[in-house]
Design a protein around this motif. Structure first.
Motif, short mmCIF file in Angstrom:
data_model
loop_
_atom_site.label_atom_id
_atom_site.label_comp_id
_atom_site.label_asym_id
_atom_site.label_seq_id
_atom_site.Cartn_x
_atom_site.Cartn_y
_atom_site.Cartn_z
N GLY A 15 -23.74 -8.54 39.46
CA GLY A 15 -23.13 -9.64 38.73
C GLY A 15 -22.87 -9.28 37.29
O GLY A 15 -21.78 -8.87 36.91
N ILE A 53 -27.74 -13.66 42.62
CA ILE A 53 -26.34 -14.07 42.52
C ILE A 53 -25.65 -14.11 43.88
O ILE A 53 -24.90 -15.03 44.19
CB ILE A 53 -25.57 -13.15 41.55
CG1 ILE A 53 -25.99 -13.44 40.10
CG2 ILE A 53 -24.05 -13.31 41.69
CD1 ILE A 53 -25.39 -12.53 39.07
N ARG A 109 -22.15 -16.74 48.41
CA ARG A 109 -21.30 -16.23 47.33
C ARG A 109 -20.35 -15.14 47.81
O ARG A 109 -19.19 -15.07 47.37
CB ARG A 109 -22.18 -15.73 46.19
CG ARG A 109 -21.43 -15.10 45.03
CD ARG A 109 -20.35 -15.98 44.47
NE ARG A 109 -20.83 -17.29 44.02
CZ ARG A 109 -20.03 -18.29 43.70
NH1 ARG A 109 -18.71 -18.17 43.82
NH2 ARG A 109 -20.52 -19.45 43.31
N LYS A 151 -30.75 -19.36 41.47
CA LYS A 151 -29.40 -19.87 41.27
C LYS A 151 -28.90 -20.80 42.37
O LYS A 151 -29.17 -22.00 42.37
CB LYS A 151 -28.43 -18.71 41.04
CG LYS A 151 -28.76 -17.91 39.75
CD LYS A 151 -27.67 -16.94 39.40
CE LYS A 151 -28.03 -16.06 38.22
NZ LYS A 151 -28.11 -16.78 36.94
N TRP A 190 -23.07 -18.21 37.51
CA TRP A 190 -23.05 -17.76 38.90
C TRP A 190 -23.88 -18.70 39.80
O TRP A 190 -24.37 -18.27 40.84
CB TRP A 190 -23.60 -16.35 39.05
CG TRP A 190 -23.41 -15.38 37.94
CD1 TRP A 190 -24.18 -15.25 36.82
CD2 TRP A 190 -22.41 -14.36 37.84
NE1 TRP A 190 -23.73 -14.22 36.04
CE2 TRP A 190 -22.64 -13.64 36.63
CE3 TRP A 190 -21.34 -13.96 38.64
CZ2 TRP A 190 -21.85 -12.58 36.21
CZ3 TRP A 190 -20.55 -12.90 38.23
CH2 TRP A 190 -20.81 -12.22 37.04
N CYS A 191 -24.02 -19.97 39.45
CA CYS A 191 -25.07 -20.75 40.12
C CYS A 191 -24.68 -22.13 40.65
O CYS A 191 -25.25 -22.57 41.65
CB CYS A 191 -26.28 -20.89 39.21
SG CYS A 191 -25.93 -21.52 37.56
#
Length: 450
Positions: free
Chosen positions: A216, A248, A253, A274, A43-44
């Motif tokens: 997440g 996250i 995002r 992240k 997730w990064c």
């Protein structure tokens, strides 16, 4: 096998895939096979792989000042510039920022600072923290205790009572609804349950509640409309701080600057990691309001030091990586790009998978989503031991797509923010073929309900 203790890995199934290099949204293994990295690493990797601007910023800083600590009055320009940049971005009043190395240690830092603050204002009894079922907030002792996933708690003897951790309902309507409850009725019930819990515990003993705006590792849970509005009203009614874990969700995002913006949350505390540096250098941030910082000054003076910090807190190369990453987000309008491409991805996911016999629910916002894999589409019955998640994850990898099964049977995707619509089409075509393969395999094993 190398003598490595691998994180979040079954020790009987290590070293299954050895990655060698990356470029854009793609990674390559040591055999030369090419994969779409559909979970942006963990997730990064928001900027994808091989971003030379970030790498050059890190290299330049390493040549200039490869390391200095920030203990005892020492500082450096990158940490001050990064703190000012974040202060201007976050929706926290007069923000102050503590820098660490990971989301886990950032949440641990918040846990400690909450204790420090309430001791400072003469309320040492206000120390309980509310988390949620299916929550994930890290793996250190305190952050791991705030995490509610069984695999992260089993055999570790997490000191939940000693740390005064309380658990409330997960805001997942699909798996948590009762009978014919509407989403509004579901929200009202779990908020009512929480208020009963708060009153039973005594609000004067509860410091904060931690939430991921959209979760997440617990399955990309998007709470129903109205949940956060009612949750925040309840917490503020009882003097409980709102702690947003943005590890996250933060930095584009969800299709906005922060998950809090997407979900309508006004946080008191925020946690980042992240995408703060696109994962090119480890860095995290624990954000508190100015009034909380001001209350702690006298205590640090009394003791002579704020007795918390890491060797690498505010590492100059990490700060340089984060500053360049934030610059790229702004210059290239990547939050807006994520909103546009994310809306396209969400629409395509629903068109492709809503009627799929293995999929019970399609959920997500922006460039984060998940498929809930079920053995019976009518009842929503799941699979034991994550059988469907494991099958779908393997089939994706076999088809040149790296995704991750989380919370058992949720197949999560979270591609780099730089992904294009054409690349989304390619990713989802591979995902569809993989889910079809997994469904056939599960049928052959007799795991699909008749």
């Amino acid at each position: 096998m190398a003598p490595v203790i691998y994180p979040t890995t079954n020790f009987t199934a290590t070293e299954q895939l050895c990655l060698d290099r990356g470029d854009g949204i793609y990674v390559y293994d040591t055999d030369g096979n090419k994969y779409i990295e559909g979970l942006a690493g963990l997730w990064c990797t928001s900027l994808g792989y091989s971003n030379t601007e970030v790498m050059d910023a890190i290299t330049e800083q390493l040549h200039k000042l490869p390391f200095t600590h920030t203990f005892g009055g020492k500082t450096h320009k990158p940490i001050m510039e990064l703190a000012e940049k974040l202060k201007a971005m976050v929706p926290v009043e007069d923000a102050y920022i503590f820098f660490g190395n990971s989301g886990s240690d950032a949440n641990d830092t918040h846990y400690k600072m909450l204790r420090y603050y309430f001791n400072a204002i003469g309320k040492p009894e206000k120390r309980k923290i509310i988390t949620r079922e299916r929550g994930y907030h890290g793996v250190t002792v305190a952050a791991g205790s705030l995490t509610s996933l069984p695999a992260n708690l089993a055999h570790f003897d997490a000191p939940l009572e000693a740390l005064h951790i309380l658990r409330s309902d997960a805001p997942h309507y699909y798996t948590g609804r009762q009978g014919n409850e509407t989403e509004e009725q579901f929200v009202d019930r779990i908020i009512s349950n929480l208020e009963e819990q708060i009153l039973a515990e005594d609000p004067d003993t509860i410091a904060a509640m931690i939430v991921e705006p959209i979760t997440g590792a617990s399955g990309v849970i998007v709470p129903p409309e109205g949940y956060y509005e009612k949750l925040q009203a309840l917490l503020r009614k009882h003097g409980i701080l709102v702690w947003a874990d943005e590890v996250i969700c933060g930095f584009g995002r969800t299709g906005a600057d922060f998950g809090c913006t997407t979900m309508g949350i006004k946080p008191d505390l925020m946690t980042f990691a992240k995408q703060l540096s696109s994962a090119y250098f480890p860095i995290s941030a624990s954000v508190i309001p100015g009034w909380m910082y001001e209350a702690m000054i006298a205590q640090t003076n009394e003791v002579g030091v704020f007795g918390h910090g890491y060797t690498y807190s505010g590492h100059p190369a990490a700060c340089a990586a984060a500053l360049k990453t934030l610059e790229i987000y702004e210059r290239d309008n990547l939050f807006e790009h994520a909103a546009e491409v994310g809306a396209y991805m969400q629409a395509q996911l629903r068109e492709i998978f809503t009627d799929h016999p293995l999929v019970g629910e399609v959920r997500g916002k922006g460039l984060i989503a998940a498929l809930e894999l079920v053995s019976n589409k009518t009842t929503g019955a799941s699979f034991d031991k994550g059988a469907a998640g494991a099958a779908a994850q393997k089939a994706c990898q076999d088809n040149g797509l790296i995704l991750r099964a989380v919370a058992g049977n949720a197949l999560a995707l979270c591609p780099p923010l730089i992904i294009t619509k054409a690349e989304v089409d390619d990713m989802l075509a591979r995902m569809k073929a993989a889910v079809d393969t997994a469904y056939a395999e599960l049928q052959d094993k007799g795991l699909i309900a008749a």
